[in-house]
Design a protein around this motif. Structure first.
Motif, PDB file in Angstrom:
ATOM      1  N   VAL A  52       6.544  22.406 -86.023  1.00  0.00           N
ATOM      2  CA  VAL A  52       6.671  20.977 -86.276  1.00  0.00           C
ATOM      3  C   VAL A  52       5.885  20.642 -87.533  1.00  0.00           C
ATOM      4  O   VAL A  52       4.850  21.252 -87.815  1.00  0.00           O
ATOM      5  N   LYS A  53       6.414  19.687 -88.306  1.00  0.00           N
ATOM      6  CA  LYS A  53       5.747  19.240 -89.531  1.00  0.00           C
ATOM      7  C   LYS A  53       5.318  17.794 -89.344  1.00  0.00           C
ATOM      8  O   LYS A  53       6.125  16.946 -88.974  1.00  0.00           O
ATOM      9  N   LEU A  54       4.053  17.538 -89.573  1.00  0.00           N
ATOM     10  CA  LEU A  54       3.509  16.198 -89.447  1.00  0.00           C
ATOM     11  C   LEU A  54       3.230  15.616 -90.820  1.00  0.00           C
ATOM     12  O   LEU A  54       2.711  16.319 -91.689  1.00  0.00           O
ATOM     13  N   ARG A  55       3.594  14.350 -90.995  1.00  0.00           N
ATOM     14  CA  ARG A  55       3.134  13.622 -92.174  1.00  0.00           C
ATOM     15  C   ARG A  55       1.671  13.298 -91.948  1.00  0.00           C
ATOM     16  O   ARG A  55       1.194  13.269 -90.805  1.00  0.00           O
ATOM     17  N   ASN A  56       0.955  13.016 -93.003  1.00  0.00           N
ATOM     18  CA  ASN A  56      -0.475  12.765 -92.814  1.00  0.00           C
ATOM     19  C   ASN A  56      -0.742  11.436 -92.119  1.00  0.00           C
ATOM     20  O   ASN A  56      -1.873  11.167 -91.738  1.00  0.00           O
ATOM     21  N   SER A  57       0.276  10.635 -91.893  1.00  0.00           N
ATOM     22  CA  SER A  57       0.115   9.376 -91.163  1.00  0.00           C
ATOM     23  C   SER A  57       0.500   9.510 -89.692  1.00  0.00           C
ATOM     24  O   SER A  57       0.360   8.567 -88.927  1.00  0.00           O
ATOM     25  N   ASP A  58       0.985  10.677 -89.275  1.00  0.00           N
ATOM     26  CA  ASP A  58       1.371  10.900 -87.872  1.00  0.00           C
ATOM     27  C   ASP A  58       0.135  11.150 -87.017  1.00  0.00           C
ATOM     28  O   ASP A  58      -0.799  11.834 -87.435  1.00  0.00           O
ATOM     29  N   ALA A  59       0.148  10.654 -85.802  1.00  0.00           N
ATOM     30  CA  ALA A  59      -0.946  10.888 -84.853  1.00  0.00           C
ATOM     31  C   ALA A  59      -0.745  12.235 -84.163  1.00  0.00           C
ATOM     32  O   ALA A  59       0.338  12.493 -83.622  1.00  0.00           O
ATOM     33  N   ILE A  60      -1.784  13.044 -84.170  1.00  0.00           N
ATOM     34  CA  ILE A  60      -1.664  14.365 -83.545  1.00  0.00           C
ATOM     35  C   ILE A  60      -1.556  14.258 -82.028  1.00  0.00           C
ATOM     36  O   ILE A  60      -1.073  15.188 -81.381  1.00  0.00           O
ATOM     37  N   ASP A  61      -1.989  13.162 -81.453  1.00  0.00           N
ATOM     38  CA  ASP A  61      -1.922  13.003 -80.002  1.00  0.00           C
ATOM     39  C   ASP A  61      -0.488  13.052 -79.483  1.00  0.00           C
ATOM     40  O   ASP A  61      -0.275  13.284 -78.298  1.00  0.00           O
ATOM     41  N   ALA A  62       0.492  12.849 -80.351  1.00  0.00           N
ATOM     42  CA  ALA A  62       1.892  12.970 -79.948  1.00  0.00           C
ATOM     43  C   ALA A  62       2.219  14.390 -79.488  1.00  0.00           C
ATOM     44  O   ALA A  62       3.210  14.607 -78.799  1.00  0.00           O
ATOM     45  N   LEU A  63       1.357  15.363 -79.836  1.00  0.00           N
ATOM     46  CA  LEU A  63       1.602  16.762 -79.458  1.00  0.00           C
ATOM     47  C   LEU A  63       0.738  17.202 -78.271  1.00  0.00           C
ATOM     48  O   LEU A  63       0.816  18.359 -77.844  1.00  0.00           O
ATOM     49  N   ALA A  64      -0.071  16.301 -77.740  1.00  0.00           N
ATOM     50  CA  ALA A  64      -0.944  16.661 -76.613  1.00  0.00           C
ATOM     51  C   ALA A  64      -0.104  17.158 -75.439  1.00  0.00           C
ATOM     52  O   ALA A  64       0.937  16.606 -75.119  1.00  0.00           O
ATOM     53  N   GLY A  65      -0.547  18.211 -74.827  1.00  0.00           N
ATOM     54  CA  GLY A  65       0.149  18.789 -73.675  1.00  0.00           C
ATOM     55  C   GLY A  65       1.206  19.813 -74.037  1.00  0.00           C
ATOM     56  O   GLY A  65       1.595  20.608 -73.187  1.00  0.00           O
ATOM     57  N   VAL A  66       1.706  19.786 -75.255  1.00  0.00           N
ATOM     58  CA  VAL A  66       2.729  20.748 -75.672  1.00  0.00           C
ATOM     59  C   VAL A  66       2.329  21.470 -76.945  1.00  0.00           C
ATOM     60  O   VAL A  66       3.101  22.247 -77.490  1.00  0.00           O
TER      61      VAL A  66
END
Length: 166
Positions: A52-66
């Motif tokens: 997955v590629k995150l922009r620097n404005s994306d929250a990393i918590d969206a990936l919690a658990g996975v």
């Protein structure tokens, strides 16, 4: 684009896929966070390696658990003066426990390579392959550090304790 990993240029087996493009069943792909969120269940059930590629404005918590379902997480540096990906990297390594490849993409500069490594990055997309040796040299500039960081290396105080206990 050349990929520097473990101190050498390697062939990049991953393909970054646009949000509207179809995915092959077996190819390792890197998708955007938006696509992952929209197709989460389908992508998690996919057998092929997933990144997955995150922009620097994306929250990393969206990936919690996975987070450890991903073999690669690519973090973007849109310009050298924007350091939000450093915080994302430390959060992924230290708070979410991500153990896979953490890749720096975008405006990746030699001057910042050591700092990127200290935050947990272990792969770097470099605009010009000819600059790879200078990146490796940048990593060798300092071998010990006073502060703990996301790369897992022991700080000087811990090294002194280990040495005196031995």
């Amino acid at each position: 684009m050349p990929l520097l990993k473990a101190g050498r240029l390697v062939e990049d087996p991953w393909r970054v896929v646009d949000d509207a493009a179809p995915l092959s069943a077996s190819e390792p792909v890197i998708v955007s966070l938006a696509r992952f969120q929209a197709e989460r269940q389908t992508l998690l059930e996919r057998w092929a390696p997933l990144g997955v590629k995150l922009r620097n404005s994306d929250a990393i918590d969206a990936l919690a658990g996975v987070v450890n379902r991903f073999a690669v997480i690519a973090l973007e540096f849109p310009k050298f003066s924007d350091g939000r990906a450093y915080s994302q990297a430390r959060g992924l390594r230290e708070r979410l426990g991500f153990a896979g490849e953490l890749r720096a993409t975008g405006d990746v500069l030699i001057d910042q390579a050591l700092f990127m490594r200290r935050c947990g990055f272990d792969a770097y997309e470099i605009a010009e392959a000819a600059r790879a040796p200078r990146f490796v040299e940048a990593f060798r500039t300092f071998s010990v550090f006073y502060q703990p960081a996301g790369d897992g290396s022991a700080p000087v105080a811990a090294l002194r304790r280990y040495a005196s206990a031995a």
